[in-house]
Scaffold this active site. Sequence first.
Site: not given
Ligand SMILES: Cc1cc2nc3c(=O)[nH]c(=O)nc-3n(C[C@H](O)[C@H](O)[C@H](O)COP(=O)(O)OP(=O)(O)OC[C@H]3O[C@@H](n4cnc5c(N)ncnc54)[C@H](O)[C@@H]3O)c2cc1C
Length: 522
Positions: A249, A255, A279, A383, A480-481, A504
């Site tokens: 990321t 994504s 992240w 996963r 509850g609370g 993931e």
């Molecule tokens: C606590 C934490 C730990 C993490 N650890 C790691 C790590 O160790 N290594 C790593 O690489 N990443 C890590 N991540 C990142 C994580 O894998 C990403 O947050 C995740 O893949 C989603 O990417 P994003 O946050 O950019 O959301 P986005 O890709 O911006 O997506 C946000 C929302 O947009 C919508 N969306 C996006 N694309 C589409 C589409 N094509 N069609 C329809 N709707 C869509 C969906 O509703 C989605 O929920 C971590 C995240 C967190 C919060």
Amino acid sequence: MNVIAAAARSLADRAVDAARSLTRNGEGIDEHQAVVERVAYAATEARVIAELAEAPPQVAAAAKIAAGELAVSVRNRLEPIAPVLGLGELRYDDAARAAIAELITPAAVEAIGEATIAAEGRMPWPLDETLTEVRSNVRAFADREVMPHAERIHHHDELVPERFIDEMAKLGYFGLSIPEKYGGHELGNLAMILTTEELSRASLAAAGSLITRPEILAKALLAGGTEAQKQLWLPRLAAGEIMAAISVTEPNVGSDVASVSCRAERTSGGWHITGAKAWCTFAGRADVIALLARTDPDMSKGARGLTLFIVDKPRFDGHELEAKQDGGGTLTGKADRTPGYRGMHSFTLAFDRWFVPDAQLVGGEEGIGRGFALQMAGFAAGRLQTGGRACGVTQAAIEQTARYVAERRQFGRPIGDYGLTRYHLGRMASRLIAARAITYAAARAMDGDERAAAPVAAMAKLFACDVAVEVTQLGQLLHGGWGYAEEYPISRYVADAQVLPIFEGVKPVLALKVIGRSLLGR
Ligand SMILES: Cc1cc2nc3c(=O)[nH]c(=O)nc-3n(C[C@H](O)[C@H](O)[C@H](O)COP(=O)(O)OP(=O)(O)OC[C@H]3O[C@@H](n4cnc5c(N)ncnc54)[C@H](O)[C@@H]3O)c2cc1C
């Protein structure tokens, strides 16, 4: 239960067939996202019901309730999209409807709730001798070493104690699914899942997530590392000698992994990494980062321009890191504050001409441009592992809630005596049985053909993480609370569970692009 399984399967299959034709074998998924998401969920739930039908007799009562509820859900998910799919009226036949109604009577659900309260939330699942031993040994370790510290680590956002890693390494937890010839124990994916589940029951962040990263990197190496890389890195991962972080990321790339822009440029004897990552969990403590970088600057190459590297870095135990290499490369990072999943610390990172030797390009020269595929092979394992993590958090929530409702009195009686409390606990227990059924089935499938099993692992992740969110929140409600007070562990479980559907493959994208594609593609 077989009648229900067949009926749900038939409904889901009809929907999948119709969606396949609507989307031209998956090519037009994005034109029909809402439809495909519902179909992916319905197919996942139908698959869970099929696994529940195979559940051991000792958990049959809860399995039946879960199956009955899921069969209703399959139909409800498909009903709004039936006209688009041209499915006509969506009805189960009389036999299936009667079977469902008989399984999910309030009295049957309450009986499970009552039994769950009496057992203080303990939910046995019969296993063979070896796996029973694995589970009970890990539970003893987690109860003794992890549980007493879990709340403190969460409240103060401390880093996972080094002692946990040392002990887990000694006990062989990092090598459970790594082949023996590479220093692992080759006990298989179910042993790894049970270990993860028990550790996550004690703490998702302080123990249950430690195996995830080595697991992802090991699977990527097994899928595409050179023999020399497997021999060098796998034994070290299996022994817990090195801790790994995974970095895909970026601040502007989540994504859409094919758009990764952090770049790797050739230099004498290796590569310079430059760019931002986001992240990156455990990046501070990790010894290496499995990092996906762009080796082909032509963005139009998309995923084919990406390569996977094993990046060395020094250890840091704080919330910030800053490192310099002799050749001038720099790496800086800062952990982002989060409401849960504390203990691992997830960093935003900046690489500037950070040197990585040629030998650490996964797959060698042949690995150039294969990073996306290798990373995805790793994520399939991640996963599955997250399905196990979700089951562990769910189990913890059920135990805490069962004990709480037995003690808490209102209107002159323990709240666990009330029918609705029992009903909720019965549903919580049955949902956990369902999450385990699909996760354990996916683990067994992954022991065979990993590629073929990847969609089931994705279904396990999708389903079990939803269950964790739902059950922890129900548990909180029953507190509850006090469920909202930080001093009660249920509030930690709620905060921790929320992250599970995000990483993931965030839930909507997992449903569309992994499960949807696998169902609808040719
Ligand atoms: C606590 C934490 C730990 C993490 N650890 C790691 C790590 O160790 N290594 C790593 O690489 N990443 C890590 N991540 C990142 C994580 O894998 C990403 O947050 C995740 O893949 C989603 O990417 P994003 O946050 O950019 O959301 P986005 O890709 O911006 O997506 C946000 C929302 O947009 C919508 N969306 C996006 N694309 C589409 C589409 N094509 N069609 C329809 N709707 C869509 C969906 O509703 C989605 O929920 C971590 C995240 C967190 C919060």
